[in-house]
Design a protein around this motif. Structure first.
Motif, PDB file in Angstrom:
ATOM      1  N   CYS A   1       0.854  -1.184   0.000  1.00  0.00           N
ATOM      2  CA  CYS A   1       0.000   0.000   0.000  1.00  0.00           C
ATOM      3  C   CYS A   1       0.894   1.239   0.000  1.00  0.00           C
TER       4      CYS A   1
ATOM      5  N   VAL B   1      -5.271   6.303   1.078  1.00  0.00           N
ATOM      6  CA  VAL B   1      -5.133   5.438   2.248  1.00  0.00           C
ATOM      7  C   VAL B   1      -5.900   6.034   3.430  1.00  0.00           C
TER       8      VAL B   1
ATOM      9  N   ARG C   1      -7.326  -4.588  -3.269  1.00  0.00           N
ATOM     10  CA  ARG C   1      -5.913  -4.875  -2.974  1.00  0.00           C
ATOM     11  C   ARG C   1      -5.787  -5.684  -1.691  1.00  0.00           C
TER      12      ARG C   1
ATOM     13  N   LEU D   1      -4.047  -6.360   1.547  1.00  0.00           N
ATOM     14  CA  LEU D   1      -3.168  -5.619   2.445  1.00  0.00           C
ATOM     15  C   LEU D   1      -2.560  -6.554   3.481  1.00  0.00           C
TER      16      LEU D   1
END
Length: 330
Positions: free
Chosen positions: A23, A34, A86, A88
């Motif tokens: 990230c 974020v 995504r 993480l």
């Protein structure tokens, strides 16, 4: 203060801060994105880069209940819906006093202008993160030659480490097609000036490329690229990870250092190319403006050179092997 991952199982020692891998800007996620994504769990006080890689961040919440909620929601293996699916990797992050730099640490410049070293230029973000990913995929799809501490690839001509030269009579052929767009961009780079010893202005037509892969803790010893081997500027594109490069002059004695972030293009011409040794220290952590910057899992450099067809006639006679008749500058 700096932040580090907390050890142990289950995410480590609980805190209001989360260390988030996969990230950050290097993987196409802006810090503001974020903050917005993690804001669903509570007030986000700040989002900081975790290191110099650009692919890991620290999310600082106003209180620990928010970090616990984020860990519970996204701390497993499920993809994160707020960041495009995504995957993480989360751990709690705790603050630690910054590691003191070694007593002989150099002040590290972030821009070439700070060094006042004639012929040195650093172009940051010369390529995009997507272009970086594509270049790394291209080189990783090709065979590597393994040296003692790193892996290399050569294109155009083989660089012979024993003599720090090439054999012009044994070319490898044209440079690969995956470098074509990059070479065009370099050729039109307005700040790339002609060299004092260019052979009929051919220095921009690069015909030798070396790709180096550096694992953590591996650098290069101080050297000047052999004058008789190459003409014009030497260019180096940094991929995947950052590092600090030093420049050393023996007479009068001087040392300078600059931080090379991923996707930056370093141009060494003039004095920076012909009169100063360049060097990447062999360690895993660089100290930059009081911060410890870990180099990451790998750094890949793509170096562009032009093979010389005649003797070098630069003004640095004592460092020039063409003019000194020996191994000066190696």
């Amino acid at each position: 203060m700096r932040f580090v991952r907390s050890g142990g199982d289950g995410g480590g020692e609980e805190s209001a801060n989360l260390y988030v891998a996969n990230c950050g800007p290097a993987v196409g996620v802006a810090l503001a994105e974020v903050a917005a994504a993690f804001g669903v769990f509570g007030e986000v006080a700040a989002v900081h880069p975790a290191d110099g890689s650009g692919s890991r961040v620290v999310v600082c919440f106003a209180d620990a209940s928010s970090s616990r909620a984020a860990m519970a929601a996204w701390g497993g293996t499920a993809p994160c819906p707020a960041l495009g699916g995504r995957a993480l990797h989360l751990r709690y992050s705790v603050s630690r006093p910054p590691s003191p730099p070694p007593p002989d640490a150099l002040s590290v410049a972030l821009d070439a202008e700070e060094l006042a070293l004639p012929g040195l230029l650093l172009a940051k973000d010369f390529i995009t993160p997507d272009e970086e990913t594509e270049l790394l995929a291209e080189v990783d799809a090709r065979p590597w030659r393994r040296l003692a501490k790193r892996r290399v690839q050569h294109y155009g001509h083989v660089f012979m480490y024993e003599t720090r030269n090439v054999d012009p009579s044994l070319p490898l052929g044209d440079l690969p097609a995956f470098l074509s767009n990059l070479l065009l961009r370099i050729a039109s780079f307005a700040q790339l000036s002609a060299e004092e010893d260019d052979e009929a202005g051919t220095a921009r037509v690069f015909d030798q490329v070396t790709v180096n892969e550096y694992p953590p803790g591996v650098g290069i010893s101080p050297h000047i690229d052999t004058h008789s081997a190459f003409t014009g500027p030497i260019l180096s594109l940094s991929l995947a990870g950052p590092c600090v490069m030093e420049f050393r002059q023996h007479s009068p004695p001087a040392r300078k250092a600059i931080f090379l972030p991923p996707r930056s293009l370093l141009v060494m011409s003039g004095d920076a190319r012909y009169a100063w040794h360049h060097y990447i220290p062999h360690h895993k952590v660089d100290f930059v403006r009081g911060e410890a910057v870990r180099r990451g899992a790998r750094r890949v450099s793509v170096t562009f050179r032009k093979v010389r067809s005649g003797p070098c006639r630069c003004r640095h006679h004592q460092l020039c092997d063409s003019q000194s008749g020996g191994s000066a500058g190696r």
